[in-house]
Design a protein around this motif. Structure first.
Motif, short mmCIF file in Angstrom:
data_model
loop_
_atom_site.label_atom_id
_atom_site.label_comp_id
_atom_site.label_asym_id
_atom_site.label_seq_id
_atom_site.Cartn_x
_atom_site.Cartn_y
_atom_site.Cartn_z
N ALA A 12 1.52 13.15 3.84
CA ALA A 12 0.28 12.73 3.20
C ALA A 12 0.34 11.26 2.79
N ILE A 13 1.51 10.84 2.27
CA ILE A 13 1.68 9.45 1.84
C ILE A 13 1.46 8.51 3.02
N ILE A 14 2.10 8.84 4.15
CA ILE A 14 2.03 7.95 5.31
C ILE A 14 0.63 7.97 5.92
N ILE A 68 0.85 -1.20 0.00
CA ILE A 68 0.00 0.00 0.00
C ILE A 68 0.88 1.25 0.00
N LEU A 69 1.90 1.22 0.85
CA LEU A 69 2.82 2.35 0.95
C LEU A 69 3.55 2.60 -0.37
N GLU A 128 -2.42 9.88 13.79
CA GLU A 128 -1.79 9.65 12.50
C GLU A 128 -0.27 9.68 12.63
N ILE A 129 0.23 10.62 13.42
CA ILE A 129 1.68 10.76 13.56
C ILE A 129 2.27 9.54 14.27
N VAL A 130 1.65 9.17 15.40
CA VAL A 130 2.18 8.02 16.14
C VAL A 130 2.10 6.75 15.30
#
Lengths: 429, 161
Positions: A271-273, A66-67, B10-12
């Motif tokens: 945004a990607i992550i 997915i990444l 989201e960050i973690v």
């Protein structure tokens, strides 16, 4: 078996249709079952399923691919592949619509998600098609229909998930996806050509690209086109496991994004992550929910009952496959494709395999089928994605999508009933 | 700062995901280039991943990204929709609160079990479920309170008219 055995299944339906996300609906009814109906099993042991179905090394292939697909979206590769598609198909009748179909095939080789493909093409291609005289309904419909091809072409997230569920080789099911994906492509392209003739949609270029032009474009797109073959070869020769292949794909996509096409920037990564986190946690939560729910089903011996029903068709595999296809098509209209796969595959695979259907062939049937469900009203996922991006009323979409769904169903029939065509490539390796 | 708080999950979750990828990539490189590898890679990778998943579940729920359909809700008149949403959000509190409670029991039970490779307490793994569902329950409560406020405000507006 108690008379309340099927109650949880109904509870799932009720909760789901009152807009509780499917994973939470499955949790709710399975947990209620073990709390109120079947009190013989300690409920907190169900939590063990949360851990065992998540902390598996092979499962990591899913977030990695997915990444990699998300990185590709930012890496400038899609515009290179778009030119490639144009060189290959721009001269055909209905030019840009053919490019649309071909682009889904090419994108399928780097990103494995139909929704990502549908969103990208709806944003980029539909406005361009409208400028060239295509109706918005037609443009949106073909974008949606062609996005069904991308997950069938390796590497695809659903192909990996099926390989994990059915315990088949990832390399083999990857290779098995090529023929069905190309078949879907041909069926859609023929439909586009017929409809363009009727409506007077024009080609993009006067004549076919010269061999020189094709080779030049192929060289430019080489890095993107090479990826799926590199993965399959590496898997086939045991150079890496599917999980490692996913990690390498992440590295590879980042490198060519940074240094070859030079569109990828560090500032794209949040945004990607973020997108990867959303997509991954939804899929994995569903896997967890399905495994908790299957615990209830095995207590009530529901898989055995399904087996018994299907065993009635012993020796009539073609009727059984027809029934399964109909069931999947209906489910696919209401549920997201990945959810259908995750919930239904564990129930059906053992039965059909015991009747002599190859699990790889069956996996391809399932995936092609649920992807068709994804473009079919009333609740097809890709239908919603494309219509919401292009602002097309659903009613108009429904009118335009019918010929394309028929074309995809023809491909599904061939995939289902001519196993040789699906199994020819995987049997070679 | 506000932005960080809004995207905290989201960050973690993203950091855990990145850690998972990096560990696996490093291991492949080590194996091919230096012919060696870390014995702990699988366990560290899967542990990071389980944290990424369950915190990510909350992130996705917070932004309503989980797969569901809203057929019945959209068919209803606008006024009734907020009541449906109220019922759904209270159901979500029940479901997730219950899973949270079970995960507390489960995490405490698993505290004495060591993990297979590193031998640390299994609570480090199962704790992810506890944290994840605590967060989901928290957001469900927030949505629930939001619905109540909407209903209340509407009544105030209607009374004023």
């Amino acid at each position: 078996m108690s008379e309340l055995a099927f109650l949880p299944v109904f509870v799932v339906f009720i909760l789901y249709f009152s807009s509780i996300p499917i994973a939470f609906a499955l949790f709710a009814s399975a947990l209620a079952y073990f709390t109120f109906i079947n009190t013989g099993s300690p409920v907190d042991l169900l939590l063990q399923k949360f851990v065992t179905s998540t902390s598996s090394f092979p499962l990591l292939a899913v977030p990695f691919f997915i990444l990699a697909g998300e990185i590709m979206n930012y890496s400038g590769i899609s515009s290179s592949l778009m030119k490639m598609a144009e060189v290959l198909t721009g001269h055909m009748r209905g030019g840009l619509a053919q490019v649309n179909v071909m682009l889904s095939v090419l994108m399928g080789g780097i990103s494995g998600s139909a929704n990502a493909d549908a969103a990208m093409q709806a944003k980029i291609l539909v406005p361009e098609m409208e400028k060239r005289g295509f109706s918005k309904g037609f443009a949106t419909a073909i974008t949606s229909a062609s996005s069904a091809i991308a997950p069938v072409i390796p590497p695809g997230i659903n192909l990996i998930i099926y390989a994990l569920i059915a315990k088949v080789s990832v390399a083999k099911i990857f290779i098995a996806g090529y023929f069905p994906g190309l078949l879907m492509c041909v069926c859609l392209m023929v439909t586009v050509a017929l409809m363009s003739k009727k409506r007077g949609y024009q080609p993009m270029r006067d004549k076919m690209a010269s061999p020189g032009e094709m080779i030049a474009q192929m060289r430019h797109s080489f890095w993107a086109l090479f990826l799926p073959f590199g993965i399959i070869l590496g898997l086939r020769y045991g150079m890496f496991t599917p999980t490692e292949a996913g990690a390498i794909a992440v590295l590879y996509c980042s490198l060519i994004g940074f240094f070859v096409y030079r569109k990828l920037k560090l500032r794209h990564f949040p945004a990607i992550i973020k997108n990867t986190v959303y997509a991954t946690s939804s899929v994995v939560l569903l896997l967890v929910a399905a495994s908790v729910f299957s615990y209830y089903m095995s207590w009530e011996r529901i898989p055995q009952q399904i087996t018994q029903i299907l065993m009635e068709f012993k020796g009539q595999t073609y009727i059984m496959l027809l029934m399964i296809n109909l069931l999947l098509l209906v489910l696919g209209m209401f549920l997201e494709g990945g959810a259908v796969l995750i919930i239904i595959a564990p129930l059906l695979v053992p039965v059909v395999v015991s009747m002599g259907v190859d699990p790889i062939h069956f996996g391809i049937i399932m995936i092609v089928n649920i992807m068709i469900g994804g473009v079919t009203p009333p609740f097809g996922t890709m239908m919603f994605t494309t219509c919401s991006i292009t602002n097309l009323p659903i009613a108009e979409f429904v009118r335009e999508i019918i010929p394309f769904i028929l074309a995809l169903l023809v491909a599904l029939l061939v995939v289902t009933y001519v196993p040789y065509l699906v199994m020819f490539l995987p049997n070679l390796i | 700062m506000n932005n960080i708080m809004k995207n905290l999950e989201e960050i973690v979750s993203g950091l855990f995901l990145v850690a998972t990828v990096i560990v696996v990539i490093l291991n492949v490189i080590l194996r091919y280039v230096f012919n060696t590898g870390f014995y702990w890679v699988e366990e560290v990778a899967t542990t990071c991943f389980i944290w990424s998943v369950f915190i990510g579940v909350s992130a996705a729920y917070k932004h309503k990204m989980h797969i569901g359909i809203d057929m019945i809700t959209t068919l209803m008149p606008k006024n009734a929709q907020v009541y449906v949403s109220l019922v759904i959000n209270s159901l979500m509190i029940l479901i997730n609160g219950y899973i949270f409670y079970l995960s507390v029991v489960f995490t405490r039970a698993s505290a004495i079990k060591p993990t297979a490779v590193l031998g640390i307490s299994s609570s480090w793994v199962s704790g992810s479920i506890l944290v994840g569902f605590a967060l989901v329950t928290f957001h469900a409560c927030r949505f629930f309170i939001h619905d109540i406020m909407v209903i209340k405000n509407r009544n105030v507006v209607e009374d004023a008219q």
